[in-house]
Design a protein around this motif. Structure first.
Motif, PDB file in Angstrom:
ATOM      1  N   LYS A 178     -38.087  88.709 -30.504  1.00 43.66           N
ATOM      2  CA  LYS A 178     -39.181  89.524 -31.142  1.00 43.66           C
ATOM      3  C   LYS A 178     -40.202  88.907 -31.958  1.00 43.66           C
ATOM      4  O   LYS A 178     -39.414  88.045 -32.803  1.00 43.66           O
ATOM      5  CB  LYS A 178     -39.004  90.804 -31.544  1.00 43.66           C
ATOM      6  N   VAL A 179     -41.852  89.107 -32.047  1.00 48.19           N
ATOM      7  CA  VAL A 179     -41.882  88.096 -33.202  1.00 48.19           C
ATOM      8  C   VAL A 179     -41.506  88.654 -34.600  1.00 48.19           C
ATOM      9  O   VAL A 179     -41.630  87.502 -35.767  1.00 48.19           O
ATOM     10  CB  VAL A 179     -43.289  87.991 -32.575  1.00 48.19           C
ATOM     11  N   ALA A 180     -41.282  89.786 -34.930  1.00 44.41           N
ATOM     12  CA  ALA A 180     -41.408  90.692 -35.933  1.00 44.41           C
ATOM     13  C   ALA A 180     -39.989  89.173 -37.381  1.00 44.41           C
ATOM     14  O   ALA A 180     -39.016  89.919 -36.599  1.00 44.41           O
ATOM     15  CB  ALA A 180     -40.708  92.011 -36.235  1.00 44.41           C
ATOM     16  N   GLY A 181     -40.567  89.344 -37.926  1.00 42.88           N
ATOM     17  CA  GLY A 181     -39.234  88.455 -38.931  1.00 42.88           C
ATOM     18  C   GLY A 181     -39.116  87.029 -38.255  1.00 42.88           C
ATOM     19  O   GLY A 181     -38.114  86.134 -38.754  1.00 42.88           O
ATOM     20  N   ALA A 182     -39.821  86.747 -37.352  1.00 49.00           N
ATOM     21  CA  ALA A 182     -39.619  85.056 -36.440  1.00 49.00           C
ATOM     22  C   ALA A 182     -40.398  84.278 -36.838  1.00 49.00           C
ATOM     23  O   ALA A 182     -40.255  82.550 -36.795  1.00 49.00           O
ATOM     24  CB  ALA A 182     -39.550  85.343 -35.189  1.00 49.00           C
ATOM     25  N   LEU A 183     -41.563  84.705 -37.004  1.00 45.08           N
ATOM     26  CA  LEU A 183     -42.323  82.615 -37.556  1.00 45.08           C
ATOM     27  C   LEU A 183     -42.639  82.682 -39.336  1.00 45.08           C
ATOM     28  O   LEU A 183     -42.174  81.142 -39.655  1.00 45.08           O
ATOM     29  CB  LEU A 183     -43.946  83.498 -37.648  1.00 45.08           C
ATOM     30  N   GLU A 184     -41.944  83.798 -39.671  1.00 40.47           N
ATOM     31  CA  GLU A 184     -42.177  83.063 -41.327  1.00 40.47           C
ATOM     32  C   GLU A 184     -40.841  81.845 -42.058  1.00 40.47           C
ATOM     33  O   GLU A 184     -41.568  81.514 -42.934  1.00 40.47           O
ATOM     34  CB  GLU A 184     -41.877  84.454 -42.651  1.00 40.47           C
ATOM     35  N   PRO A 185     -39.985  81.922 -41.541  1.00 40.34           N
ATOM     36  CA  PRO A 185     -38.671  81.309 -41.526  1.00 40.34           C
ATOM     37  C   PRO A 185     -39.008  80.151 -41.195  1.00 40.34           C
ATOM     38  O   PRO A 185     -38.661  78.853 -41.766  1.00 40.34           O
ATOM     39  CB  PRO A 185     -37.550  81.563 -41.299  1.00 40.34           C
ATOM     40  N   ALA A 186     -39.862  80.081 -39.808  1.00 40.22           N
ATOM     41  CA  ALA A 186     -39.949  78.516 -39.071  1.00 40.22           C
ATOM     42  C   ALA A 186     -41.242  77.774 -39.826  1.00 40.22           C
ATOM     43  O   ALA A 186     -40.508  76.724 -40.214  1.00 40.22           O
ATOM     44  CB  ALA A 186     -40.735  78.854 -37.812  1.00 40.22           C
ATOM     45  N   LEU A 187     -41.851  78.582 -41.138  1.00 33.61           N
ATOM     46  CA  LEU A 187     -43.217  78.097 -41.620  1.00 33.61           C
ATOM     47  C   LEU A 187     -42.168  77.244 -42.835  1.00 33.61           C
ATOM     48  O   LEU A 187     -42.084  76.383 -43.924  1.00 33.61           O
ATOM     49  CB  LEU A 187     -43.810  78.578 -42.603  1.00 33.61           C
ATOM     50  N   MET A 188     -41.636  77.818 -43.446  1.00 34.52           N
ATOM     51  CA  MET A 188     -40.874  77.534 -44.730  1.00 34.52           C
ATOM     52  C   MET A 188     -39.792  76.534 -44.757  1.00 34.52           C
ATOM     53  O   MET A 188     -39.728  75.870 -45.270  1.00 34.52           O
ATOM     54  CB  MET A 188     -39.933  79.204 -45.008  1.00 34.52           C
ATOM     55  N   ALA A 189     -39.229  76.624 -43.688  1.00 34.85           N
ATOM     56  CA  ALA A 189     -38.474  75.475 -42.628  1.00 34.85           C
ATOM     57  C   ALA A 189     -39.033  74.371 -42.440  1.00 34.85           C
ATOM     58  O   ALA A 189     -38.639  73.156 -42.621  1.00 34.85           O
ATOM     59  CB  ALA A 189     -37.477  75.271 -41.512  1.00 34.85           C
ATOM     60  N   ASP A 190     -40.808  74.420 -41.713  1.00 32.15           N
ATOM     61  CA  ASP A 190     -41.267  73.439 -42.264  1.00 32.15           C
ATOM     62  C   ASP A 190     -42.411  72.778 -43.540  1.00 32.15           C
ATOM     63  O   ASP A 190     -42.581  72.147 -43.490  1.00 32.15           O
ATOM     64  CB  ASP A 190     -42.670  73.672 -41.337  1.00 32.15           C
ATOM     65  N   GLY A 191     -41.708  73.811 -44.688  1.00 31.20           N
ATOM     66  CA  GLY A 191     -41.930  73.591 -45.681  1.00 31.20           C
ATOM     67  C   GLY A 191     -43.335  73.693 -46.587  1.00 31.20           C
ATOM     68  O   GLY A 191     -43.878  73.233 -47.623  1.00 31.20           O
ATOM     69  N   VAL A 192     -43.738  75.048 -45.427  1.00 28.52           N
ATOM     70  CA  VAL A 192     -44.493  75.693 -46.268  1.00 28.52           C
ATOM     71  C   VAL A 192     -43.843  76.635 -47.840  1.00 28.52           C
ATOM     72  O   VAL A 192     -43.576  77.523 -47.956  1.00 28.52           O
ATOM     73  CB  VAL A 192     -45.396  76.862 -45.061  1.00 28.52           C
ATOM     74  N   PRO A 193     -44.598  76.639 -48.685  1.00 25.94           N
ATOM     75  CA  PRO A 193     -43.937  77.447 -50.179  1.00 25.94           C
ATOM     76  C   PRO A 193     -44.129  78.728 -49.417  1.00 25.94           C
ATOM     77  O   PRO A 193     -44.929  79.029 -48.395  1.00 25.94           O
ATOM     78  CB  PRO A 193     -45.323  77.273 -51.330  1.00 25.94           C
ATOM     79  N   PRO A 194     -43.099  79.471 -50.119  1.00 30.11           N
ATOM     80  CA  PRO A 194     -42.417  81.126 -49.408  1.00 30.11           C
ATOM     81  C   PRO A 194     -44.370  82.017 -49.769  1.00 30.11           C
ATOM     82  O   PRO A 194     -44.806  82.500 -48.950  1.00 30.11           O
ATOM     83  CB  PRO A 194     -41.518  81.843 -49.850  1.00 30.11           C
ATOM     84  N   GLU A 195     -44.929  81.487 -50.681  1.00 27.15           N
ATOM     85  CA  GLU A 195     -45.755  82.764 -51.376  1.00 27.15           C
ATOM     86  C   GLU A 195     -47.031  81.773 -50.660  1.00 27.15           C
ATOM     87  O   GLU A 195     -48.268  82.156 -50.818  1.00 27.15           O
ATOM     88  CB  GLU A 195     -46.329  82.355 -52.985  1.00 27.15           C
ATOM     89  N   LYS A 196     -46.988  80.761 -49.891  1.00 26.21           N
ATOM     90  CA  LYS A 196     -48.346  80.250 -48.564  1.00 26.21           C
ATOM     91  C   LYS A 196     -48.150  80.920 -47.547  1.00 26.21           C
ATOM     92  O   LYS A 196     -48.838  80.309 -46.671  1.00 26.21           O
ATOM     93  CB  LYS A 196     -48.468  79.036 -48.805  1.00 26.21           C
TER      94      LYS A 196
END
Length: 364
Positions: A178-196
C-alpha cells in the motif's frame, strides 16, 4: 500505519481476510460496572491483529473494559478500505477502528468517520500533533528499514539510498503493498532532503518521481507485504534480506529469535489512532471507551508489550516507563530527531491519487 505501529511475541498473523472475521469476545464483568456504565454497554473494536493487537488488548482494551464495565469484542480487519465498503453498504458493525494517521485523515475527509467529541475525550495532556478531528492518537511508531543480520551482520543499510543500492547490498527486498509510507523513502533514496519530501510529493511530477524510483527497485522486491505480522515473519524466516516495516513488529520478532536489525535514521515518525466509523452502532459508548483508553495510566502500559510510544505525554510522568525502555521508543528525542514526521495533511489531500498510481506500479 498505521500502523502496521504500533506486537508482542506472536507468530505470523495469517494474512488477514479483508472481511474482518475471527472475532474474539473480551467481556469483563469482574468488579462490577463503573459509574455511568450499564450491562448493555458494549463496543466492537477492529484492529490489525498479530502482536500489535495483542499489545493493544493487554495494555488498553482489557484493563479499560474491566474499569468501565463496557463489554469489548475484538475483531481484525484490513484497514480503511474495509470501513469504506461497510459505510457505503450501510452495514457498519464496528464501533472503533485502529488506523494509521494518514489513512484516517483521508477517511475523515471522505466522510467515512464520525467527528470525535473532545469534551468527552480528554486530550489536554496529549502531544498537540497526535490527534485530529476524526481520530485520537493511540501510539507513536516508526516505519523503518530492517535487514537480515545473517546476510549483512551489523553493517546493514544506514539510509534509504543504501536500501536501494543492490550492488552494495545484494539480496531480496520486501516493500509495502500500500502507498502509506512507501513514497517518502523512495524520494529520500533519490536524494531529496527529508524536509523537502512532502513539498516534492505535492506535485504529480514528484509522485511520479517516487514511483519511478520504486520501479527501479521492483526487480529485487520479492514480496509486497500487506501486514505487520507478515513483514516481521519474513525477517524471522529469513525469506528476504531487507524490508520496510514497523519498528515494534521487528522488536517482537528479534525478541523471538529473528536475526534482524533496523535503524531509525531517515525513518518515518508516525502514529496510529482510534476512530469511530460512520454509522457505528454504539457511538456514544465508543466515545466513552476512547476517553478511557486515552488516559495516561493505560498508555503507559503499551511499551511493556511493544516498543511504541504513548501519545499522552503524561504517560511518561507516572513512573510506569523506565528510562531503558523509553530510549527504545520512536518518540524518544534521540530517535525522533533522526526521523521525518509523517504529514497527515498530505495524505488527506493526495493519498487517493497516489494510491491509484502506486497500485498501477505494484500490479504492472
Amino acid at each position: 500505519m498505521g500502523r502496521e505501529k504500533r506486537y508482542s511475541g506472536q507468530s505470523r498473523r495469517a494474512i488477514l481476510s479483508r472481511t474482518g472475521i475471527a472475532a474474539v469476545a473480551v467481556a469483563f464483568a469482574a468488579g462490577g460496572l463503573a459509574s455511568g456504565a450499564t450491562a448493555a454497554d458494549k463496543v466492537t473494536v477492529a484492529s490489525w491483529g498479530g502482536s500489535y493487537q495483542k499489545a493493544q488488548s493487554e495494555a488498553l482494551f482489557k484493563p479499560a473494559a474491566k474499569a468501565t464495565g463496557i463489554n469489548v469484542t475484538e475483531e481484525t480487519y484490513g484497514g480503511m478500505s474495509d470501513v469504506r465498503l461497510k459505510v457505503k453498504a450501510g452495514a457498519m458493525t464496528w464501533d472503533i477502528v485502529a488506523s494509521g494517521s494518514g489513512s484516517a485523515s483521508r477517511a475523515g475527509a471522505e466522510g467515512l468517520l464520525e467527528p470525535l467529541d473532545y469534551d468527552v475525550i480528554d486530550v489536554s495532556t496529549f502531544y498537540p500533533t497526535l490527534k485530529m478531528k476524526y481520530c485520537v492518537g493511540g501510539d507513536v511508531f516508526s516505519t523503518v528499514y530492517a535487514w537480515n543480520t545473517a546476510t549483512y551482520g551489523d553493517k546493514g543499510p544506514q539510509n534509504w539510498a543504501d536500501f536501494w543500492d543492490v550492488e552494495k547490498f545484494p539480496g531480496k527486498r520486501a516493500y509495502r503493498g500500500k502507498v502509506a509510507g512507501a513514497l517518502e523513502p523512495a524520494l529520500m533514496a533519490d536524494g531529496v532532503p527529508p524536509e523537502k519530501v512532502y513539498e516534492v510529493l505535492s506535485t504529480e511530477e514528484g509522485m511520479e518521481r517516487a514511483i519511478n524510483k520504486i520501479r527501479e527497485l521492483k526487480p529485487h522486491i520479492a514480496v509486497w507485504w500487506s501486514s505487520g505480522a507478515q513483514h516481521a515473519q519474513l525477517m524471522k524466516d529469513g525469506e528476504v534480506d531487507m524490508t520496510t516495516g514497523w519498528n515494534g513488529r521487528f522488536d517482537v520478532a528479534i525478541d523471538d529469535g529473528a536475526k534482524a536489525a533496523y535503524s531509525f535514521n531517515q525513518a518515518l515518525l508516525d502514529y496510529d489512532c482510534f476512530a469511530i466509523p460512520k454509522g457505528a452502532p454504539n457511538k456514544d459508548t465508543a466515545m466513552k471507551f476512547l476517553a478511557e483508553i486515552s488516559k495516561a495510566e493505560y498508555q503507559a502500559n503499551l511499551p511493556n508489550y511493544i516498543t511504541y510510544g504513548p501519545t499522552n505525554k503524561k504517560a511518561y510522568e507516572i513512573g510506569k516507563i523506565d528510562d531503558a525502555v523509553a530510549r527504545k521508543l520512536p518518540s524518544h528525542p534521540d530517535n525522533a530527531s533522526l526521523q521525518l514526521p509523517v504529514d497527515i495533511d498530505w495524505y488527506a489531500k493526495f493519498e487517493q491519487k497516489a494510491s491509484a498510481m502506486y497500485q498501477d506500479l505494484v500490479t504492472e
